[in-house]
Write an enzyme that holds these catalytic residues in place. Sequence first.
Site, PDB file in Angstrom:
ATOM      1  N   GLN A  60     -21.971  75.082  26.891  1.00  0.00           N
ATOM      2  CA  GLN A  60     -21.878  75.534  25.489  1.00  0.00           C
ATOM      3  C   GLN A  60     -20.434  75.696  25.038  1.00  0.00           C
ATOM      4  O   GLN A  60     -20.176  76.326  24.005  1.00  0.00           O
ATOM      5  CB  GLN A  60     -22.615  76.874  25.321  1.00  0.00           C
ATOM      6  CG  GLN A  60     -24.090  76.809  25.612  1.00  0.00           C
ATOM      7  CD  GLN A  60     -24.892  76.037  24.564  1.00  0.00           C
ATOM      8  OE1 GLN A  60     -24.411  75.771  23.459  1.00  0.00           O
ATOM      9  NE2 GLN A  60     -26.108  75.643  24.905  1.00  0.00           N
ATOM     10  N   ASP A  86     -19.748  76.987  33.975  1.00  0.00           N
ATOM     11  CA  ASP A  86     -20.786  76.248  33.260  1.00  0.00           C
ATOM     12  C   ASP A  86     -20.283  76.062  31.824  1.00  0.00           C
ATOM     13  O   ASP A  86     -20.294  77.003  31.027  1.00  0.00           O
ATOM     14  CB  ASP A  86     -22.084  77.069  33.308  1.00  0.00           C
ATOM     15  CG  ASP A  86     -23.173  76.461  32.431  1.00  0.00           C
ATOM     16  OD1 ASP A  86     -22.921  75.423  31.777  1.00  0.00           O
ATOM     17  OD2 ASP A  86     -24.276  77.028  32.397  1.00  0.00           O
ATOM     18  N   CYS A 116     -33.890  80.417  27.714  1.00  0.00           N
ATOM     19  CA  CYS A 116     -33.619  80.200  29.154  1.00  0.00           C
ATOM     20  C   CYS A 116     -32.639  81.238  29.687  1.00  0.00           C
ATOM     21  O   CYS A 116     -31.748  80.911  30.488  1.00  0.00           O
ATOM     22  CB  CYS A 116     -33.082  78.803  29.424  1.00  0.00           C
ATOM     23  SG  CYS A 116     -34.229  77.506  29.011  1.00  0.00           S
ATOM     24  N   HIS A 172     -27.444  81.184  31.737  1.00  0.00           N
ATOM     25  CA  HIS A 172     -28.632  80.359  31.486  1.00  0.00           C
ATOM     26  C   HIS A 172     -29.359  80.186  32.827  1.00  0.00           C
ATOM     27  O   HIS A 172     -28.728  80.205  33.889  1.00  0.00           O
ATOM     28  CB  HIS A 172     -28.126  79.012  30.969  1.00  0.00           C
ATOM     29  CG  HIS A 172     -29.165  78.048  30.525  1.00  0.00           C
ATOM     30  ND1 HIS A 172     -29.872  77.264  31.401  1.00  0.00           N
ATOM     31  CD2 HIS A 172     -29.593  77.706  29.283  1.00  0.00           C
ATOM     32  CE1 HIS A 172     -30.692  76.483  30.716  1.00  0.00           C
ATOM     33  NE2 HIS A 172     -30.551  76.727  29.429  1.00  0.00           N
ATOM     34  N   LYS A 227     -25.191  67.787  24.600  1.00  0.00           N
ATOM     35  CA  LYS A 227     -24.745  68.930  23.794  1.00  0.00           C
ATOM     36  C   LYS A 227     -23.354  68.693  23.215  1.00  0.00           C
ATOM     37  O   LYS A 227     -22.806  69.541  22.531  1.00  0.00           O
ATOM     38  CB  LYS A 227     -24.742  70.195  24.656  1.00  0.00           C
ATOM     39  CG  LYS A 227     -26.148  70.642  25.068  1.00  0.00           C
ATOM     40  CD  LYS A 227     -26.088  71.958  25.783  1.00  0.00           C
ATOM     41  CE  LYS A 227     -27.314  72.261  26.592  1.00  0.00           C
ATOM     42  NZ  LYS A 227     -28.438  72.747  25.797  1.00  0.00           N
TER      43      LYS A 227
HETATM   44  N1  PMP Z   1     -25.988  76.070  30.768  1.00  0.00           N
HETATM   45  C1  PMP Z   1     -26.031  76.512  29.509  1.00  0.00           C
HETATM   46  C2  PMP Z   1     -25.139  77.643  29.091  1.00  0.00           C
HETATM   47  C3  PMP Z   1     -26.913  75.907  28.604  1.00  0.00           C
HETATM   48  O1  PMP Z   1     -26.971  76.350  27.346  1.00  0.00           O
HETATM   49  C4  PMP Z   1     -27.737  74.854  29.031  1.00  0.00           C
HETATM   50  C5  PMP Z   1     -28.722  74.177  28.103  1.00  0.00           C
HETATM   51  N2  PMP Z   1     -29.296  74.964  27.149  1.00  0.00           N
HETATM   52  C6  PMP Z   1     -27.621  74.432  30.359  1.00  0.00           C
HETATM   53  C7  PMP Z   1     -26.747  75.059  31.194  1.00  0.00           C
HETATM   54  C8  PMP Z   1     -28.462  73.316  30.876  1.00  0.00           C
HETATM   55  O2  PMP Z   1     -28.155  72.124  30.240  1.00  0.00           O
HETATM   56  P1  PMP Z   1     -29.089  70.828  30.440  1.00  0.00           P
HETATM   57  O3  PMP Z   1     -30.483  71.265  30.175  1.00  0.00           O
HETATM   58  O4  PMP Z   1     -28.548  69.872  29.423  1.00  0.00           O
HETATM   59  O5  PMP Z   1     -28.863  70.372  31.839  1.00  0.00           O
END
Ligand code: PMP
Length: 407
Positions: free
Chosen positions: A204, A201, A365, A124, A227
């Site tokens: 997910q 990270d 993203c 991401h 999430k």
């Molecule tokens: N890493 C991953 C794999 C994500 O899917 C996301 C959010 N879609 C993020 C980081 C960032 O999370 P946040 O916008 O809640 O900080």
Amino acid sequence: MSEFPVGKIREDFPVLSREVYGKPLIYFDNGATTQKPVQVIEVINQFHREHNASIHRSVNFLSDTITASYEEARVTTQRFLNATKPSETIFTSGATASINLVAFSFGETYIHPGDEVILSTLEHHSNIVPWLMMCERKGASIKVIPISDQGELDLEAFAQLFNKRTRIVAVTHVSNVLGTINPVEEIVKISHSNGVPVLIDGAQAIQHGPVDVQKIDCDFYAFSGHKVYGPTGTGVLYGKEKWLETLPPWQGGGDMIDRVTFEKTTYNELPLKFEAGTTNFIGIIGLAAALEYLKSISIKEIESYEKHIVTYASNALQQIDGLKLFGPTGHKAPVFSFILNQIHPYDTGVIIDKLGIAVRTGTHCAMPLMDRLGVDGTVRASLCFYNTTEEIDRLVEALDVVNTMLS
Ligand code: PMP
């Protein structure tokens, strides 16, 4: 799978009983954010009504009470992750902030011109851009783990990326686009055998199955509260004490200090060294309520129900005329990225929205991953433990409507 009480669980999520465009809502955008159970909503409500006061700073009853709850939330989070100490759990505003913290603080201390960071094609933007910013500042560069056509990391190629200049590896636990579950324990083993620490990270992953940071042996683990059925503006960074002790703070302000003069500041102990300013403390207490809620259902049961959802949805989607499903189909999280015939993902998304089904479309993203897949974007249906096979059937029917209208 009839024993998993999905019907009863759905009653905990008020939004799931609403309608959109006169149709029952089917919420398949859980990768973007999850819905909140009453158990979380009520805790947040109750703390605002009865216990609101600033944490850590005041000598009054309310402040003492809420500070205790905030620190209990840290213990709940520590136990959820199986971290060794509460002080290894830093509260942040989300996974993005957690990763920025490490990219900044680790970068300041350990990255020098010519050094290298390893990321993967599946990342991401939140696990790319902070590293790129740090590399630009420090004169370092990024190497990328390639993936197979099924969206799985090439671990042999990964092992070849290490050299004397490799300083850190940062990879996602689960792909937000493909649902790929990365073999994080193996990734850590390979990295540690090269003397390199690893950030995972977990944005997910944390909501889909048990995470044991000691078993993974990662050096850092990041995730977002919103999430994992908790409030927005909350997040966690787990870090091994040996690293957190050596890293400088990434933000300055109240609470993170020991003593301040105009000449010099000394910093507070862990974890407060990394929690500058007033955090979203009621949100964090809500996050702990979300983790307790998952524990009360059993995260293992959730994982096993979601496996059933993965099998059912993979089979159902593959029956649809002209649907191209990206990523692995077997062992994966319940995240399905696809394109229907030559139809633009946005058009598919808009039509099925009108039929009550919420998905996300676009690059998610993850532009470098889109480049690798050779597409401009996909439709993404991201499911979780309150979704049902009947809802998947409705998605299939809706995609048939799109096919009829636009193919
Ligand atoms: N890493 C991953 C794999 C994500 O899917 C996301 C959010 N879609 C993020 C980081 C960032 O999370 P946040 O916008 O809640 O900080």
